[in-house]
Design an enzyme around this catalytic site. Structure first.
Site, PDB file in Angstrom:
ATOM      1  N   CYS A 165      -8.866 -14.523  -3.558  1.00 42.24           N
ATOM      2  CA  CYS A 165      -8.925 -14.365  -5.013  1.00 42.24           C
ATOM      3  C   CYS A 165      -9.963 -15.266  -5.678  1.00 42.24           C
ATOM      4  O   CYS A 165     -10.138 -15.215  -6.891  1.00 42.24           O
ATOM      5  CB  CYS A 165      -7.547 -14.634  -5.621  1.00 42.24           C
ATOM      6  SG  CYS A 165      -6.278 -13.526  -4.972  1.00 42.24           S
ATOM      7  N   LYS A 337      -6.004 -12.160 -17.183  1.00 46.16           N
ATOM      8  CA  LYS A 337      -5.050 -11.423 -16.351  1.00 46.16           C
ATOM      9  C   LYS A 337      -3.850 -10.927 -17.150  1.00 46.16           C
ATOM     10  O   LYS A 337      -3.149 -10.011 -16.714  1.00 46.16           O
ATOM     11  CB  LYS A 337      -4.593 -12.295 -15.182  1.00 46.16           C
ATOM     12  CG  LYS A 337      -5.691 -12.592 -14.169  1.00 46.16           C
ATOM     13  CD  LYS A 337      -5.169 -13.448 -13.021  1.00 46.16           C
ATOM     14  CE  LYS A 337      -6.246 -13.780 -12.008  1.00 46.16           C
ATOM     15  NZ  LYS A 337      -7.232 -14.757 -12.505  1.00 46.16           N
ATOM     16  N   PHE A 401      -5.573 -17.488  -1.846  1.00 46.39           N
ATOM     17  CA  PHE A 401      -4.784 -17.725  -0.632  1.00 46.39           C
ATOM     18  C   PHE A 401      -5.624 -18.521   0.360  1.00 46.39           C
ATOM     19  O   PHE A 401      -6.840 -18.372   0.456  1.00 46.39           O
ATOM     20  CB  PHE A 401      -4.375 -16.401   0.004  1.00 46.39           C
ATOM     21  CG  PHE A 401      -3.190 -15.724  -0.654  1.00 46.39           C
ATOM     22  CD1 PHE A 401      -2.596 -16.250  -1.793  1.00 46.39           C
ATOM     23  CD2 PHE A 401      -2.674 -14.553  -0.130  1.00 46.39           C
ATOM     24  CE1 PHE A 401      -1.506 -15.619  -2.388  1.00 46.39           C
ATOM     25  CE2 PHE A 401      -1.584 -13.908  -0.713  1.00 46.39           C
ATOM     26  CZ  PHE A 401      -1.000 -14.447  -1.840  1.00 46.39           C
TER      27      PHE A 401
END
Length: 413
Positions: A165, A337, A401
């Site tokens: 990400c 987001k 991640f």
């Protein structure tokens, strides 16, 4: 070592769940438009999460021939079309520049997952002879950069970044360093993603990462709200054209902003969770400020990673406090987001574009759905309404991640 050369932003574009193209996406986000809806790309009836941030009005044939489009996974179509639009926005005429010094770095976190799923199904049910000869070039991530360089005639550095990400942010940051240290004069950089597929959604759902607010999808992405329960997956692309300052001036380019700094760090803590107290993210922001030659008091706005996850939002809040201390409450912070969901490898690209647009227009996009602010998240998150204010310099954060972190620092020119 020679002094760093200055890097500026001269072109941009975005394809998002709230708009196709830079102008549409920007205006929709300023208006607080919500792009989350029930999934239409497959039947999600039996899934724990049945909604996403889908791009509905995208037609790849606006820039690609039907023959070209058939040889590309959806993520690649997003990235190439967005890249073409960014180059067009920059006003660059490739025939009038040294194309050997113009390159591409557009990455993706997952890549051609839709084509992989479809091909795996055909392979299992039929025979290996049914696998398309275009299967590999349709799915591998560097083919956005490869195809775009061919289509635009860009013969400089041709690379791609893949860091989950944080991909879009790292792609832009690494591209800027190629310009800073003389390996290129122009770089087209960003991210693209098309992860709304059965295995992708099922995988994130199994990891308990996604919101399950199926009865109210438009209220599901709610960074820093006490009722947040996970992120919303989204798709799209964000790409910008970076250019050496004197090169841009010589051709009379419009300059949106300057890219002053880039920081990276690793949490070295957990595969998917943030390091306690936000130490990793704080080191990343500190590194970016150091690289930019700025102090905490120079920053007016932070475009946050802001995923709407219980742990992530608190960790980023703590990271801001670690880095900015008393200044943290004076910085305006918002999350794109909240409106478009989490675009994974494209998130950093889109959010960098929107950060630059905020500086260029002196307007901050809001964090929507922030109705009951979490008491552990006690900073200024620009709730529900856009804000016009002076913005000298701004940060754009991405965390992925594997504990990979990236921060970009942009400023007025």
């Amino acid at each position: 070592m020679t002094d760093k050369r200055r890097v500026v932003v001269t072109g941009m574009s975005a394809i998002t769940p709230v708009g196709v193209g830079l102008a549409h996406s920007w205006q929709a986000m300023v208006n607080g438009t919500n792009g989350i809806q029930h999934i239409s790309q497959f039947d999600p009836t039996d899934f724990p999460c049945r909604f996403a941030g889908e791009v509905n009005d995208f037609d790849p044939l606006c820039e690609l021939s039907s023959k070209e489009a058939r040889k590309m996974d959806r993520f690649m179509q997003f990235g190439i079309v967005c890249g073409k639009w960014a180059v067009e926005d920059s006003g660059i005429d490739v025939s009038k520049i040294d194309a050997d010094r113009a390159g591409v770095n557009i990455g993706s976190g997952i890549g051609g997952i839709k084509t992989i799923e479809m091909t795996a199904g055909e392979f299992t049910e039929k025979t290996s002879k049914r696998v398309s000869p275009f299967y590999i070039p349709m799915t591998i991530i560097n083919m956005i950069s490869g195809n775009l360089s061919i289509m635009c005639g860009l013969r400089g550095p041709n690379i791609c970044t893949v860091t989950a990400c944080t991909t879009g942010t790292h792609a832009i940051g690494e591209a800027s360093r190629l310009i800073e240290y003389g390996d290129a004069d122009i770089m087209v950089a960003g991210g693209a993603e098309a992860p709304i597929t059965p295995t992708s959604v099922a995988g994130f759902a199994s990891a308990k990462a996604l919101s399950t607010r199926n009865d109210e999808p438009t209220r599901a992405s709610r960074p820093w709200d006490r009722d947040r329960d996970g992120f919303v997956i989204g798709e799209g692309s964000g790409v910008m054209v970076l250019e050496e300052y004197e090169h841009a001036r010589a051709r009379g380019a419009r300059i949106y902003a300057e890219l002053l700094g880039f920081g990276l760090s690793g949490d070295a803590y957990h595969m998917t969770g943030p390091s306690p107290g936000g130490e990793g993210a704080s080191r990343c922001m500190n590194n970016a400020l150091r690289n930019a030659g700025l102090n905490p008091e120079d920053i007016d706005y932070l475009n946050a990673h802001g995923t709407s996850t219980p742990l992530g939002d608190i960790a980023e809040t703590l990271a801001v406090k670690l880095s900015f201390k008393d200044r943290s409450k004076d910085i305006a912070i918002s999350s794109n987001k909240s409106m478009i969901g989490h675009l994974l490898g494209a998130a950093g690209g889109v959010e960098a574009v929107m950060t630059v647009m905020s500086i260029y227009n002196q307007t901050i996009t809001p964090t929507i759905n922030l109705e009951n602010q979490d008491s552990d998240c006690d900073l200024d998150y620009v709730p529900n309404q856009a804000r016009s204010m002076p913005i000298r310099a701004a940060l754009s954060n991405s965390f992925g991640f594997g504990g990979t972190n990236g921060t970009l620092v942009f400023s007025q020119i």
